[in-house]
Design an enzyme around this catalytic site. Structure first.
Site, PDB file in Angstrom:
ATOM      1  N   TYR A 142     -17.127  72.920  38.069  1.00 17.45           N
ATOM      2  CA  TYR A 142     -17.394  72.257  36.747  1.00 17.45           C
ATOM      3  C   TYR A 142     -18.997  72.076  36.652  1.00 17.45           C
ATOM      4  CZ  TYR A 142     -12.750  71.093  34.625  1.00 17.45           C
ATOM      5  OH  TYR A 142     -11.542  71.029  34.130  1.00 17.45           O
ATOM      6  N   LYS A 189      -7.520  74.518  49.184  1.00 15.68           N
ATOM      7  CA  LYS A 189      -7.372  76.022  49.429  1.00 15.68           C
ATOM      8  C   LYS A 189      -8.323  76.190  50.440  1.00 15.68           C
ATOM      9  CE  LYS A 189      -5.687  79.798  47.927  1.00 15.68           C
ATOM     10  NZ  LYS A 189      -4.198  80.161  47.862  1.00 15.68           N
ATOM     11  N   ASP A 249      -2.158  68.078  34.520  1.00 13.35           N
ATOM     12  CA  ASP A 249      -1.603  68.815  33.399  1.00 13.35           C
ATOM     13  C   ASP A 249       0.032  69.156  33.756  1.00 13.35           C
ATOM     14  OD1 ASP A 249      -3.688  68.483  31.343  1.00 13.35           O
ATOM     15  OD2 ASP A 249      -2.925  70.277  30.373  1.00 13.35           O
TER      16      ASP A 249
HETATM   17  C1  IPM Z   1      -9.533  66.649  30.951  1.00 11.67           C
HETATM   18  C2  IPM Z   1      -9.873  67.821  29.994  1.00 11.67           C
HETATM   19  C3  IPM Z   1     -11.361  68.163  30.181  1.00 11.67           C
HETATM   20  C4  IPM Z   1     -11.563  68.599  31.652  1.00 11.67           C
HETATM   21  C5  IPM Z   1     -11.964  69.223  29.139  1.00 11.67           C
HETATM   22  C6  IPM Z   1     -12.038  68.591  27.707  1.00 11.67           C
HETATM   23  C7  IPM Z   1     -13.255  69.340  29.583  1.00 11.67           C
HETATM   24  O1  IPM Z   1      -9.256  68.908  30.129  1.00 11.67           O
HETATM   25  O2  IPM Z   1      -9.984  65.736  30.948  1.00 11.67           O
HETATM   26  O3  IPM Z   1      -8.728  66.965  31.801  1.00 11.67           O
HETATM   27  O4  IPM Z   1     -11.256  69.942  32.035  1.00 11.67           O
HETATM   28  O5  IPM Z   1     -11.786  67.878  32.444  1.00 11.67           O
HETATM   29 MN    MN Z   2      -7.424  68.779  31.597  1.00 14.02          MN
END
Ligand code: IPM
Ligand code: MN
Length: 352
Positions: A142, A189, A249
């Protein structure tokens, strides 16, 4: 007591769900004699529209001067479908994480007994599942160098971690595991990535100092599978930024709805509390989004202020709403209540 809460509703359903969390916190204030001062500040697409940047300095200042930050959601389809956009709402969230030093994102995943049937998994697989994903939040792919070649035909995103970054997130994860069931799964990984090998090396070193905690190691692809197949076998899972984004998620659907799960981002400066779901633009302004994840994030916020009884009152009220099937349409398609009705119900329960 008096508390200053930086309030960043953001985009999409953000404002509606944050409103419900505020209602519930005000109910807590009334019942337990606290005063919460909510100071609003723009972020995300809303801030780009207002001032041209997604996390303005003025918003950062509000966060730095607060006891905690309550955050809604960020993201707008007009940017998702425009890969050429120069400023993006998500940059605001990333900048906030970086500037506040929020290196750890804590995402608890617990099933709700009354919602067991809503899980896409079989009951016996999910009943009693209760684990925490600890996601590193300010490093990795990121935040590494990224770019395009001059002819635009090549793009790259570097994944970088330092030993210090890995140590501090592992320490936090070990401390968490120590307070729970004393099992830590390090997800990486390491068969492919050198950053993962650094993670594993550091973890193997630290493991010795945490003899009371059982450490195991899992490749992320395997973890993605095991999480769905055997969610009950996990206690605390720690992983790098992007793996944590994806796995959390995935984990969230185990409970039956993405709209239920809260998170806390902690680190160097003020902590941020936000639902793990996104801005759900299709539902924005319709008063149908599930406010529970944000209300439970407020419960985590109260805990961070050491208001433990208050936090429990909020959780109990949320559980009561689920037991009473007083829920939004993501959970009850036929007889779903509105966002604000659910917020009112939970706030009233807290006060009762
Ligand atoms: C999260 C979201 C963010 C991330 C996005 C909106 C940048 O998906 O907080 O999980 O990827 O961290
Ligand atoms: Mn997310």
């Amino acid at each position: 007591m008096d508390f200053k809460i930086a309030t960043l509703p953001g985009d999409g359903i953000g404002p509606e769900i944050v409103d419900q969390a505020i209602k519930v916190m005000n109910a807590v204030g009334e019942k337990y004699g606290h005063q919460f001062d909510f100071e609003f500040a723009p972020t995300g697409a809303a801030a780009i529209d207002a001032v041209g940047e997604p996390y303005p300095d003025s918003t950062h200042e509000v966060c730095m001067n607060a006891d905690a930050v309550l955050f809604g959601a960020i993201g707008d389809p007009k940017y998702d479908n425009d890969p050429k956009a120069k400023v993006r709402p998500e940059q605001g969230l990333l900048l906030m994480r970086k500037k506040l030093g929020l290196y750890a994102n804590i995402r608890p995943v617990a099933t709700f007994p009354s919602l067991i049937d809503k899980s896409p998994l079989k009951n016996d697989r999910v009943e009693g599942a209760d684990f925490v994903v600890v996601r590193e939040l300010t490093g990795g792919i990121y935040f590494g160098d990224k770019g395009r070649s001059e002819d635009l035909n090549r793009a790259f995103d570097n994944c970088v971690y330092t030993k210090e970054e890995v140590e501090r997130i592992l320490k936090l994860a070990y401390d968490y595991a120590g307070k729970r069931n004393k099992r830590l799964t390090v997800v990486d990984k390491a068969n492919v990535l050198s950053t993962s090998r650094l993670w594993r090396e550091v973890a193997q070193e630290m493991e010795k100092d945490y003899a009371d905690i059982e450490t195991d190691y899992m490749f992320v692809d395997n973890a993605a599978m095991q999480l769905i197949q055997w969610p009950k076998k996990f206690d605390v899972m720690v992983t790098e930024n992007m793996f944590g984004d994806i796995l959390s998620d995935e984990a969230s659907v185990i409970t039956g709805s993405l709209g239920l799960l809260p998170s806390a981002s902690v680190g160097v400066h003020t902590s941020v509390f936000e639902p793990i779901h996104g801005s759900y633009p299709q539902a924005a302004g319709k008063n149908i989004a599930n406010p529970v994840a944000t209300i439970l994030s407020a419960a985590m916020l109260l805990e961070s202020l050491n208001l433990l009884e208050e936090a429990k009152a909020v959780r109990d009220a949320v559980n009561a709403s689920l037991d009473a099937d007083f829920v939004t349409e993501d959970i009850n398609k036929e007889a779903g209540k509105s966002t604000s009705e659910v917020g009112d119900w939970i706030a009233a329960k807290v006060k009762a």
